[in-house]
Design a protein around this motif. Structure first.
Motif, PDB file in Angstrom:
ATOM      1  N   VAL A  75     -52.146  15.242 -14.331  1.00 19.41           N
ATOM      2  CA  VAL A  75     -53.371  16.027 -14.502  1.00 19.41           C
ATOM      3  C   VAL A  75     -53.857  16.544 -13.155  1.00 19.41           C
ATOM      4  CG1 VAL A  75     -55.751  16.013 -15.321  1.00 19.41           C
ATOM      5  CG2 VAL A  75     -53.998  14.791 -16.606  1.00 19.41           C
ATOM      6  N   ARG A  76     -53.797  15.706 -12.123  1.00 21.15           N
ATOM      7  CA  ARG A  76     -54.186  16.160 -10.782  1.00 21.15           C
ATOM      8  C   ARG A  76     -53.337  17.347 -10.347  1.00 21.15           C
ATOM      9  NH1 ARG A  76     -52.584  13.620  -6.007  1.00 21.15           N
ATOM     10  NH2 ARG A  76     -50.509  13.923  -6.929  1.00 21.15           N
ATOM     11  N   ASP A  77     -52.018  17.246 -10.540  1.00 19.10           N
ATOM     12  CA  ASP A  77     -51.124  18.330 -10.135  1.00 19.10           C
ATOM     13  C   ASP A  77     -51.417  19.612 -10.919  1.00 19.10           C
ATOM     14  OD1 ASP A  77     -49.967  16.531  -8.410  1.00 19.10           O
ATOM     15  OD2 ASP A  77     -48.112  16.291  -9.580  1.00 19.10           O
ATOM     16  N   TYR A  78     -51.697  19.466 -12.209  1.00 18.14           N
ATOM     17  CA  TYR A  78     -52.038  20.642 -13.020  1.00 18.14           C
ATOM     18  C   TYR A  78     -53.306  21.314 -12.490  1.00 18.14           C
ATOM     19  CZ  TYR A  78     -54.333  23.338 -16.626  1.00 18.14           C
ATOM     20  OH  TYR A  78     -55.017  24.335 -17.282  1.00 18.14           O
ATOM     21  N   LEU A  79     -54.336  20.528 -12.220  1.00 16.86           N
ATOM     22  CA  LEU A  79     -55.589  21.106 -11.739  1.00 16.86           C
ATOM     23  C   LEU A  79     -55.402  21.782 -10.387  1.00 16.86           C
ATOM     24  CD1 LEU A  79     -58.170  18.328 -12.714  1.00 16.86           C
ATOM     25  CD2 LEU A  79     -57.786  20.523 -13.852  1.00 16.86           C
ATOM     26  N   GLU A  80     -54.591  21.202  -9.532  1.00 13.85           N
ATOM     27  CA  GLU A  80     -54.333  21.825  -8.238  1.00 13.85           C
ATOM     28  C   GLU A  80     -53.590  23.145  -8.410  1.00 13.85           C
ATOM     29  OE1 GLU A  80     -54.284  18.086  -5.113  1.00 13.85           O
ATOM     30  OE2 GLU A  80     -52.364  18.821  -5.910  1.00 13.85           O
ATOM     31  N   LEU A  81     -52.631  23.184  -9.334  1.00 14.61           N
ATOM     32  CA  LEU A  81     -51.907  24.423  -9.587  1.00 14.61           C
ATOM     33  C   LEU A  81     -52.826  25.478 -10.194  1.00 14.61           C
ATOM     34  CD1 LEU A  81     -49.208  25.929  -9.595  1.00 14.61           C
ATOM     35  CD2 LEU A  81     -48.729  24.902 -11.839  1.00 14.61           C
ATOM     36  N   LEU A  82     -53.658  25.066 -11.115  1.00  8.10           N
ATOM     37  CA  LEU A  82     -54.632  25.980 -11.715  1.00  8.10           C
ATOM     38  C   LEU A  82     -55.546  26.552 -10.639  1.00  8.10           C
ATOM     39  CD1 LEU A  82     -56.036  27.202 -14.243  1.00  8.10           C
ATOM     40  CD2 LEU A  82     -57.352  25.071 -14.405  1.00  8.10           C
ATOM     41  N   ARG A  83     -56.032  25.711  -9.748  1.00  6.05           N
ATOM     42  CA  ARG A  83     -56.880  26.172  -8.634  1.00  6.05           C
ATOM     43  C   ARG A  83     -56.130  27.156  -7.744  1.00  6.05           C
ATOM     44  NH1 ARG A  83     -57.336  21.803  -4.232  1.00  6.05           N
ATOM     45  NH2 ARG A  83     -55.176  22.552  -4.104  1.00  6.05           N
ATOM     46  N   ASP A  84     -54.924  26.767  -7.319  1.00 10.63           N
ATOM     47  CA  ASP A  84     -54.182  27.584  -6.354  1.00 10.63           C
ATOM     48  C   ASP A  84     -53.818  28.947  -6.918  1.00 10.63           C
ATOM     49  OD1 ASP A  84     -54.384  25.420  -4.674  1.00 10.63           O
ATOM     50  OD2 ASP A  84     -52.288  24.777  -4.911  1.00 10.63           O
ATOM     51  N   GLU A  85     -53.357  28.985  -8.173  1.00 10.83           N
ATOM     52  CA  GLU A  85     -52.979  30.262  -8.766  1.00 10.83           C
ATOM     53  C   GLU A  85     -54.204  31.146  -9.015  1.00 10.83           C
ATOM     54  OE1 GLU A  85     -50.058  31.485  -9.128  1.00 10.83           O
ATOM     55  OE2 GLU A  85     -48.889  29.707  -8.600  1.00 10.83           O
TER      56      GLU A  85
END
Length: 298
Positions: free
Chosen positions: A240-250
């Protein structure tokens, strides 16, 4: 919307309860919409119920199950956050259990609960039927940051995380069993639920959510009980952390290019659905984009 939700509304099935550690059971959501995972945690003297299900009918079944399970032990109730499927059955426990939450969640319940009750009633007749007779109650015990609840031979820690999925998020940890209840800070096999409804509700913070998950990862639980989805190992926190970071970055990469938010949402949703093709709840990606756009700093 699932056929079960359309025909019967969100139903907590207590017959599916299973033990995941000594004197600790989970009533699983079974993948049903608007049904949370519910915990029943026992000690030698008392039993703690985590979350109620949506509305009085579900909560009555949970209370009956917990009362039988407790076999004379004292009952406590806590809720991971104020959203209806997690907390809008608390009235049923009045007089039978002591209800504990953190101060931010208590404020959410009183300040935002009525609006969420009306919003959820608008999700369709089966959901509205489950919410008939709901009364929003005042918790018996309100704590600040943490509360250690002694159940007898087992201490359970209730911890307010600060603003993330909501302002009043709370995790429940059972240190002797290595079990962590996260509420909707974590979903397994689902896109993170962003209750981003401007201008009515903008309390969710994607940035703070990532910080909270970093802290939870550091606690090293053995098992994680998410708000929705299968009981999982600790890797679900990282997922979930990795998903949120990817969502933020993109999202932010497109914000820097001055792309319109509607275009950002379409592009990011397509990318993330491709990255996580088996996850459900795709509608929450766009909400997450809106939240991160609001939190964007050049």
């Amino acid at each position: 919307m699932s056929s079960e939700l359309v025909s019967h509304g969100p139903v907590v099935d207590v017959s599916q309860a299973r033990e995941i550690a000594d004197d600790l059971v989970v009533i699983p959501d079974r993948g049903a919409g608007l049904v949370p995972n519910i915990g029943v945690i026992g000690g030698s003297d008392s039993v703690l119920v985590v979350d109620t299900g949506l509305g009085p009918g579900n909560a009555e079944n949970v209370l009956a199950f917990a009362t039988e399970y407790a076999a004379g032990r004292r009952l406590y109730l806590t809720t991971t956050h104020f959203h209806p499927e997690h907390a809008f059955g608390a009235q049923v426990f009045a007089g039978a259990a002591t209800y504990l939450v953190n101060s931010a969640q208590a404020a959410d319940l009183s300040g935002k609960g009525p609006g969420y009750l009306e919003m959820f009633r608008g999700l369709g007749e089966p959901v509205a039927r489950r919410l008939e007779g709901v009364e929003l109650v005042t918790p018996d015990v309100v704590y600040g940051d943490t509360h250690d609840l002694d159940l007898g031979s087992r201490v359970v820690r209730l911890s307010a995380t600060g603003r993330a999925h909501s302002r009043g998020d709370q995790v429940v940890s059972v240190p002797d069993a290595g079990v962590l209840f996260t509420g909707d800070l974590v979903e397994a096999g689902q896109f993170a639920i962003f209750p981003w409804f401007p201008p009515h509700d903008t309390d969710v913070s994607g940035l703070r959510w990532i910080e909270v998950l970093e802290r939870l990862i550091g606690t090293g639980p053995r098992l994680v009980v998410p708000g929705h989805g299968a009981v999982s190992g600790p890797d679900v926190l990282t997922d979930v952390r990795d998903y949120l970071e990817l969502l933020r970055d993109e999202t932010w990469a497109r914000c820097r290019s001055a792309v319109a938010e509607e275009t950002i949402a379409a592009e990011v949703e397509a990318l993330l659905v491709q990255r996580y093709p088996d996850w459900s709840g795709r509608e929450w990606v766009t909400k997450g984009v809106g939240c991160f756009c609001a939190e964007f700093t050049a």
